[in-house]
Design a protein around this motif. Structure first.
Motif, PDB file in Angstrom:
ATOM      1  N   LYS A 110       0.861  -1.228   0.283  1.00  0.00           N
ATOM      2  CA  LYS A 110      -0.206  -0.028   0.130  1.00  0.00           C
ATOM      3  C   LYS A 110       0.797   1.229  -0.048  1.00  0.00           C
ATOM      4  O   LYS A 110       0.395   2.373  -0.684  1.00  0.00           O
ATOM      5  CB  LYS A 110      -0.865  -0.070   1.152  1.00  0.00           C
ATOM      6  CG  LYS A 110      -2.063  -0.962   1.111  1.00  0.00           C
ATOM      7  CD  LYS A 110      -3.126  -0.860   2.297  1.00  0.00           C
ATOM      8  CE  LYS A 110      -4.386  -1.681   2.107  1.00  0.00           C
ATOM      9  NZ  LYS A 110      -5.207  -1.539   3.412  1.00  0.00           N
ATOM     10  N   GLN A 111       1.985   1.115   0.765  1.00  0.00           N
ATOM     11  CA  GLN A 111       2.784   2.306   0.724  1.00  0.00           C
ATOM     12  C   GLN A 111       3.745   2.525  -0.557  1.00  0.00           C
ATOM     13  O   GLN A 111       3.712   3.867  -1.071  1.00  0.00           O
ATOM     14  CB  GLN A 111       3.808   2.294   1.670  1.00  0.00           C
ATOM     15  CG  GLN A 111       3.277   1.944   3.249  1.00  0.00           C
ATOM     16  CD  GLN A 111       2.204   2.851   3.725  1.00  0.00           C
ATOM     17  OE1 GLN A 111       2.400   4.010   3.407  1.00  0.00           O
ATOM     18  NE2 GLN A 111       1.106   2.454   4.315  1.00  0.00           N
ATOM     19  N   ALA A 128       1.307   4.243  -3.205  1.00  0.00           N
ATOM     20  CA  ALA A 128       1.235   5.605  -2.768  1.00  0.00           C
ATOM     21  C   ALA A 128       2.365   6.298  -3.429  1.00  0.00           C
ATOM     22  O   ALA A 128       2.251   7.268  -4.033  1.00  0.00           O
ATOM     23  CB  ALA A 128       1.228   5.873  -1.156  1.00  0.00           C
ATOM     24  N   THR A 144       8.690   2.946   9.715  1.00  0.00           N
ATOM     25  CA  THR A 144       7.786   3.451  10.815  1.00  0.00           C
ATOM     26  C   THR A 144       8.726   3.468  12.086  1.00  0.00           C
ATOM     27  O   THR A 144       8.672   4.440  13.091  1.00  0.00           O
ATOM     28  CB  THR A 144       6.473   2.977  10.986  1.00  0.00           C
ATOM     29  OG1 THR A 144       6.559   1.582  11.314  1.00  0.00           O
ATOM     30  CG2 THR A 144       5.709   3.094   9.996  1.00  0.00           C
ATOM     31  N   TRP A 198       6.264   7.217   7.856  1.00  0.00           N
ATOM     32  CA  TRP A 198       4.995   7.013   8.117  1.00  0.00           C
ATOM     33  C   TRP A 198       3.962   7.011   7.020  1.00  0.00           C
ATOM     34  O   TRP A 198       4.307   6.867   5.866  1.00  0.00           O
ATOM     35  CB  TRP A 198       4.278   8.580   9.000  1.00  0.00           C
ATOM     36  CG  TRP A 198       4.586   9.708   8.044  1.00  0.00           C
ATOM     37  CD1 TRP A 198       4.035  10.210   7.100  1.00  0.00           C
ATOM     38  CD2 TRP A 198       5.532  10.618   8.408  1.00  0.00           C
ATOM     39  NE1 TRP A 198       4.624  11.372   6.729  1.00  0.00           N
ATOM     40  CE2 TRP A 198       5.489  11.532   7.661  1.00  0.00           C
ATOM     41  CE3 TRP A 198       6.828  10.571   9.300  1.00  0.00           C
ATOM     42  CZ2 TRP A 198       6.371  12.568   7.424  1.00  0.00           C
ATOM     43  CZ3 TRP A 198       7.736  11.635   9.129  1.00  0.00           C
ATOM     44  CH2 TRP A 198       7.528  12.704   8.153  1.00  0.00           C
ATOM     45  N   ASP A 199       2.697   6.627   7.483  1.00  0.00           N
ATOM     46  CA  ASP A 199       1.568   5.978   6.437  1.00  0.00           C
ATOM     47  C   ASP A 199       1.176   7.206   5.415  1.00  0.00           C
ATOM     48  O   ASP A 199       0.990   8.185   5.562  1.00  0.00           O
ATOM     49  CB  ASP A 199       0.203   5.874   6.984  1.00  0.00           C
ATOM     50  CG  ASP A 199      -0.909   5.236   6.447  1.00  0.00           C
ATOM     51  OD1 ASP A 199      -0.316   4.830   5.222  1.00  0.00           O
ATOM     52  OD2 ASP A 199      -1.912   4.967   6.801  1.00  0.00           O
ATOM     53  N   THR A 249      -0.915   6.698   2.866  1.00  0.00           N
ATOM     54  CA  THR A 249      -2.321   6.381   2.287  1.00  0.00           C
ATOM     55  C   THR A 249      -3.071   7.419   2.920  1.00  0.00           C
ATOM     56  O   THR A 249      -4.263   7.714   2.490  1.00  0.00           O
ATOM     57  CB  THR A 249      -2.689   5.173   2.658  1.00  0.00           C
ATOM     58  OG1 THR A 249      -3.006   5.046   4.032  1.00  0.00           O
ATOM     59  CG2 THR A 249      -1.675   4.233   2.216  1.00  0.00           C
ATOM     60  N   THR A 250      -2.911   8.719   3.928  1.00  0.00           N
ATOM     61  CA  THR A 250      -3.621   9.358   4.236  1.00  0.00           C
ATOM     62  C   THR A 250      -3.085  10.662   3.597  1.00  0.00           C
ATOM     63  O   THR A 250      -2.324  10.914   2.941  1.00  0.00           O
ATOM     64  CB  THR A 250      -3.180   9.843   5.953  1.00  0.00           C
ATOM     65  OG1 THR A 250      -1.846  10.254   6.046  1.00  0.00           O
ATOM     66  CG2 THR A 250      -3.200   8.329   6.796  1.00  0.00           C
ATOM     67  N   PRO A 251      -3.997  11.614   3.718  1.00  0.00           N
ATOM     68  CA  PRO A 251      -3.902  12.946   2.792  1.00  0.00           C
ATOM     69  C   PRO A 251      -2.741  13.548   3.347  1.00  0.00           C
ATOM     70  O   PRO A 251      -1.984  14.151   2.431  1.00  0.00           O
ATOM     71  CB  PRO A 251      -5.066  13.814   3.436  1.00  0.00           C
ATOM     72  CG  PRO A 251      -6.278  12.944   3.845  1.00  0.00           C
ATOM     73  CD  PRO A 251      -5.524  11.798   4.232  1.00  0.00           C
ATOM     74  N   TYR A 252      -2.040  13.483   4.598  1.00  0.00           N
ATOM     75  CA  TYR A 252      -0.801  14.191   4.937  1.00  0.00           C
ATOM     76  C   TYR A 252       0.275  13.091   4.174  1.00  0.00           C
ATOM     77  O   TYR A 252       1.211  13.670   3.876  1.00  0.00           O
ATOM     78  CB  TYR A 252      -0.447  14.168   6.369  1.00  0.00           C
ATOM     79  CG  TYR A 252       0.556  14.731   6.966  1.00  0.00           C
ATOM     80  CD1 TYR A 252       0.711  16.082   6.776  1.00  0.00           C
ATOM     81  CD2 TYR A 252       1.545  13.887   7.201  1.00  0.00           C
ATOM     82  CE1 TYR A 252       1.948  16.770   7.297  1.00  0.00           C
ATOM     83  CE2 TYR A 252       2.819  14.452   7.844  1.00  0.00           C
ATOM     84  CZ  TYR A 252       3.073  15.913   7.857  1.00  0.00           C
ATOM     85  OH  TYR A 252       4.196  16.325   8.240  1.00  0.00           O
ATOM     86  N   GLY A 253       0.012  11.838   4.307  1.00  0.00           N
ATOM     87  CA  GLY A 253       1.018  10.964   3.913  1.00  0.00           C
ATOM     88  C   GLY A 253       1.394  11.128   2.430  1.00  0.00           C
ATOM     89  O   GLY A 253       2.455  11.177   1.609  1.00  0.00           O
ATOM     90  N   ARG A 254       0.112  11.371   1.535  1.00  0.00           N
ATOM     91  CA  ARG A 254       0.126  11.555   0.107  1.00  0.00           C
ATOM     92  C   ARG A 254       1.046  12.816  -0.252  1.00  0.00           C
ATOM     93  O   ARG A 254       1.880  12.854  -1.124  1.00  0.00           O
ATOM     94  CB  ARG A 254      -1.121  11.373  -0.595  1.00  0.00           C
ATOM     95  CG  ARG A 254      -1.950  10.265  -0.512  1.00  0.00           C
ATOM     96  CD  ARG A 254      -2.978  10.302  -1.571  1.00  0.00           C
ATOM     97  NE  ARG A 254      -4.218  10.891  -0.581  1.00  0.00           N
ATOM     98  CZ  ARG A 254      -5.094  10.512   0.063  1.00  0.00           C
ATOM     99  NH1 ARG A 254      -5.064   9.090   0.557  1.00  0.00           N
ATOM    100  NH2 ARG A 254      -5.891  11.187   0.650  1.00  0.00           N
TER     101      ARG A 254
END
Length: 311
Positions: free
Chosen positions: A22-23, A26, A60, A87-88, A90-95
């Protein structure tokens, strides 16, 4: 150099930097978003880390995201990531983080370090804030990433763009001026801004479909602006060692590629920037093969002209 095929690969298996699917997806999506701007670069995923200029890691446990900037990726040992995420994604911040670190790969620096930004900081508050989790930065790291201003000789860029993907998020009380950010903090949208796209296209315009041929022993005079680039095809009449070189007082980057079924394979390069000499490559070329000499101008010198020839 514009027109380059930039290969990327992910750490896998039992590696400390193994990237979950998943990462990785992204990051692939972030590459696609930069490509959708229309840049003249190509991004190609490869399976082997040793074949990739950009090696992506994920941890992480380390909890930090960072990347080598521009050609600095070539200086990173092959068993280490050039770009790592902590960090993740897949979140808006991560993208936004995924896009930000790839901006570094393309040569972009932090927007708040823009010499034209005019930001004044509550410096001690910045040091205190970044020393806390999740950053846990020491004094030197905070200065290098936040407070240190780049000089106008180090970078090309626009006036400050608070919406840039290269801008950090800052809580209230860290920025003294402009006052609105002291009160409200600074929260960029985490997407590519209009200025991000404009400057990416300035540095990496869409590749031209036709390339002129450079004839042996014939000097080609060029009038290029700082940052502009030109390609020439070389089709040697015989197999031997050739010399490809610039003339004039300009600072240039010269790179030689072999055309491998439409993909430019890097062979050699020379950067004469800041040195009292001209860029020059000596390399054995083979009859029946096609090569590309790629020249980017950094500084035009007093005459504003440079020239290129091979012999």
């Amino acid at each position: 150099m514009n027109g380059t095929v930039l290969h990327y690969s992910f750490f896998g298996g039992g590696s400390h930097f193994a990237v979950p699917k998943k990462q990785a997806d992204a990051v692939r999506d972030a590459f696609a978003k930069w490509k959708a701007v229309g840049v003249g670069l190509e991004f190609q995923e490869v399976d082997q880390l040793s074949e990739a200029e950009v090696r992506v890691g994920y941890s992480t446990a380390d909890g930090s995201s960072a990347s080598a900037v521009g050609r600095e990726v070539l200086d990173v040992p092959l068993n280490e990531p050039t770009t790592v995420y902590g960090w993740d994604l897949t979140t808006p911040y991560g993208r936004g983080t995924a896009l930000h670190e790839l901006g570094h790969v393309l040569g972009m620096e932090h927007e708040h370090q823009n010499p034209f930004a005019g930001i004044k900081w509550h410096e001690q508050a910045v040091y205190d804030s970044l020393a806390k989790p999740p950053n846990n930065w020491d004094h030197e790291t905070t200065f290098h990433n936040i407070l240190e201003k780049l000089t106008s000789q180090q970078v090309q860029g626009s006036t400050w763009d608070p919406d840039s993907i290269m801008e950090y998020e800052f809580e209230p009380g860290l920025i003294d001026e402009p006052e609105q950010y002291d009160i409200n903090g600074l929260v960029p949208p985490g997407t590519l801004s209009s200025a991000d796209k404009e400057w990416a296209l300035k540095w990496y315009p869409p590749a031209k479909t036709t390339v002129p041929t450079l004839q042996p022993f014939q000097t080609v005079a060029l009038e290029l602006k700082a940052g502009e680039q030109v390609d020439f095809a070389i089709t040697p009449a015989g197999s031997r060692t050739y010399k490809i070189e610039t003339k004039g007082a300009s600072d240039t980057l010269l790179v030689l590629f072999e055309d491998m079924q439409g993909e430019p394979k890097f062979l050699a390069g020379d950067d004469d920037s800041g040195e009292d000499r001209n860029a020059s490559i000596t390399y054995k070329l083979f009859k029946g093969r096609r090569y590309i000499a790629r020249l980017r101008l950094y500084y035009p010198g007093k005459s504003g002209k440079t020239s290129l020839m091979y012999s």
